[in-house]
Design an enzyme around this catalytic site. Structure first.
Site, short mmCIF file in Angstrom:
data_model
loop_
_atom_site.label_atom_id
_atom_site.label_comp_id
_atom_site.label_asym_id
_atom_site.label_seq_id
_atom_site.Cartn_x
_atom_site.Cartn_y
_atom_site.Cartn_z
N CYS A 54 35.10 61.70 37.60
CA CYS A 54 35.57 62.57 38.68
C CYS A 54 36.74 63.41 38.19
CB CYS A 54 35.99 61.73 39.88
SG CYS A 54 36.50 62.73 41.28
N CYS A 58 43.32 60.98 41.61
CA CYS A 58 43.82 59.96 42.55
C CYS A 58 44.32 58.75 41.75
CB CYS A 58 42.72 59.57 43.52
SG CYS A 58 41.90 61.00 44.26
N CYS A 61 42.39 55.31 41.38
CA CYS A 61 40.92 55.28 41.32
C CYS A 61 40.35 55.00 39.93
CB CYS A 61 40.36 56.59 41.85
SG CYS A 61 38.57 56.52 42.05
N CYS A 98 26.54 53.16 53.41
CA CYS A 98 27.50 54.20 53.04
C CYS A 98 27.34 54.55 51.56
CB CYS A 98 28.93 53.71 53.24
SG CYS A 98 29.24 53.06 54.86
N CYS A 129 26.17 56.92 56.25
CA CYS A 129 27.51 57.46 56.02
C CYS A 129 27.53 57.94 54.57
CB CYS A 129 28.55 56.36 56.21
SG CYS A 129 30.23 56.90 55.81
N CYS A 189 34.95 59.31 59.71
CA CYS A 189 35.47 58.04 59.20
C CYS A 189 36.66 58.42 58.32
CB CYS A 189 34.39 57.34 58.39
SG CYS A 189 34.99 55.89 57.50
N ARG A 261 38.40 49.45 60.24
CA ARG A 261 37.64 48.71 59.21
C ARG A 261 38.55 48.08 58.15
NH1 ARG A 261 34.20 52.28 57.40
NH2 ARG A 261 32.82 51.67 59.07
N1 SAM Z 1 35.28 60.96 45.80
C1 SAM Z 1 35.28 60.96 47.19
C2 SAM Z 1 36.67 61.19 47.77
O1 SAM Z 1 37.64 60.68 47.27
O2 SAM Z 1 36.74 61.90 48.77
C3 SAM Z 1 34.68 59.70 47.79
C4 SAM Z 1 34.86 58.35 47.18
S1 SAM Z 1 36.50 57.64 47.18
C5 SAM Z 1 36.25 56.33 46.09
C6 SAM Z 1 36.72 57.01 48.82
C7 SAM Z 1 38.01 56.33 49.17
O3 SAM Z 1 38.04 55.02 48.62
C8 SAM Z 1 39.31 56.94 48.70
O4 SAM Z 1 39.73 58.00 49.49
C9 SAM Z 1 40.27 55.77 48.79
O5 SAM Z 1 40.87 55.74 50.07
C10 SAM Z 1 39.37 54.55 48.59
N2 SAM Z 1 39.65 53.91 47.29
C11 SAM Z 1 39.27 54.36 46.08
N3 SAM Z 1 39.73 53.55 45.10
C12 SAM Z 1 40.44 52.58 45.71
C13 SAM Z 1 41.18 51.46 45.24
N4 SAM Z 1 41.31 51.21 43.94
N5 SAM Z 1 41.77 50.65 46.14
C14 SAM Z 1 41.66 50.90 47.46
N6 SAM Z 1 40.98 51.97 47.97
C15 SAM Z 1 40.39 52.79 47.11
FE1 SF4 Z 2 37.46 61.12 42.59
FE2 SF4 Z 2 38.23 58.60 42.95
FE3 SF4 Z 2 39.72 60.57 43.92
FE4 SF4 Z 2 37.30 60.04 45.05
S1 SF4 Z 2 39.07 58.72 45.02
S2 SF4 Z 2 38.15 62.07 44.49
S3 SF4 Z 2 36.16 59.41 43.22
S4 SF4 Z 2 39.31 60.18 41.73
#
Ligand code: SAM
Ligand code: SF4
Ligand code: DTB
Length: 324
Positions: A54, A58, A61, A98, A129, A189, A261
């Site tokens: 990606c 973030c 992530c 989802c 979802c 959501c 949730r």
């Molecule tokens: N890439 C898309 C986005 O970020 O919009 C969708 C997938 S992303 C993995 C969805 C959500 O999962 C993130 O916004 C975050 O809130 C949560 N998430 C991701 N990694 C996480 C982690 N290590 N611990 C807790 N929540 C996490």
């Molecule tokens: Fe990409 Fe992870 Fe951020 Fe979703 S949460 S936009 S998968 S880096």
């Protein structure tokens, strides 16, 4: 009938967060019972349909290309694999499926494939979802036409703390996507992550952003940070579990009719902590031994926990309702 408010002051939210624990949980449980069956939890199962690589950064992530997290990148899954996974989840009792993709935003070609997935999963009689990153209004419209029930897009944290976690997408970008989803008539959501190193004030401000939306998100995921080796937040201190429970309780009070949730992080939570979260008003969770790229408690463990608590999994709805 509980009146829904959209004008919460941060001072009021901080006052709730600081209540004596028993007073806070009592209030949250009262709000919960006035709006939902007391002993039912909705269960959703996650599938990563496109994993890793990606372009976003973030800081929590596993899927960001900016960090070395030892994750194998994968292409978009074929439709047949998605259908198989959905059937398995349905057989285990999940009512919502989802699908998550590690994109900054989907291309229109990507969206064609996702539309097929949504239609196929709906065809099984499950709620659908997806979480695909940023969406334009036209893309949201297409997903709505495909019959999508929910779109997940989290605010993650407060506007003030956000810049410590993500630099490649703004808070306003997130609010815009949520608005496109809302305007298209898809259930929203949206929630966040706790334990990123934020303060209680940040948690109050996150809840304020969600609760003061014109319509509360129908579903509010509260994630506890899963600390992933190789990400900037890997070494963050664990949030006090009771502070997590408090935040769930305040989410329940501010958004009385939303599903709250209990999301990522349950493998590190004790059964007792999860029981407190349900008492505080959490009434939905992810079910199945995988989240997107990390582990979740086994189905067996969760069913035993439900039995010990006298909780029932919510039955499938005849057709997904859209509150618009
Ligand atoms: N890439 C898309 C986005 O970020 O919009 C969708 C997938 S992303 C993995 C969805 C959500 O999962 C993130 O916004 C975050 O809130 C949560 N998430 C991701 N990694 C996480 C982690 N290590 N611990 C807790 N929540 C996490
Ligand atoms: Fe990409 Fe992870 Fe951020 Fe979703 S949460 S936009 S998968 S880096
Ligand atoms: C949400 O708020 N939590 C889910 C879902 N929406 C997509 C994702 C949690 C991901 C946890 C880390 C992982 O498994 O990669």
């Amino acid at each position: 009938m509980t009146e829904l408010r959209h004008d919460w002051q941060v001072s009021e939210i901080n006052t709730l967060l600081a209540l004596p624990f028993n007073d806070l949980l009592f209030q949250a449980q009262q709000v919960h019972r006035a709006n939902f069956p007391a002993n039912q939890v909705q269960i959703s199962t996650l599938l990563s349909i496109k994993t890793g690589a990606c372009p976003e950064d973030c800081g929590y992530c596993s899927q960001s290309s900016k960090y070395d997290t030892a994750l194998e990148r994968e292409r978009l899954l074929p439709l047949s694999e998605v259908i198989e996974a959905a059937k398995t989840a349905q057989g285990q009792g999940a009512t919502r499926f989802c699908m998550g993709a590690a994109w900054r935003n989907p291309t229109d070609k990507n969206l064609d494939r996702v539309v097929e997935m949504v239609q196929a999963v709906k065809g099984l009689g499950m709620e659908t979802c997806v979480t695909l990153g940023m969406l334009t209004d036209k893309q949201a419209e297409r997903l709505r036409e495909a019959g999508l029930d929910y779109y997940n897009h989290n605010l993650d944290t407060s506007p003030e703390f956000y810049g410590n976690v993500i630099s490649t997408r703004t808070y306003q970008d997130r609010l815009d996507t949520i608005e496109h989803v809302r305007n298209a008539g898809i259930n929203v959501c949206s929630g966040g992550i706790l334990g990123l190193g934020e303060s209680r004030q940040d948690r109050a401000r996150l809840l304020q952003q969600l609760a003061n939306m014109k319509h509360h998100p129908e579903s509010v995921p509260i994630n506890d940070l899963v600390r992933i080796e190789g990400t900037p937040l890997a070494g963050t201190d664990k949030l006090d579990p009771l502070e997590f429970v408090r935040t769930v309780a305040v989410a329940r009070i501010l958004m009385p009719k939303s599903y709250v949730r209990l999301s990522a992080g349950r493998t590190e939570m004790s059964d007792e902590m999860q029981a407190l979260c349900f008492f505080a008003g959490a009434n939905s969770m992810f079910y199945g031994d995988r989240l997107l790229t990390t582990d979740n408690p086994s189905e067996n463990h969760d069913m035993q926990l439900f039995a010990r608590l006298g909780i029932q999994a919510e039955a499938a709805k005849p057709s997904a309702s859209v509150h618009f």
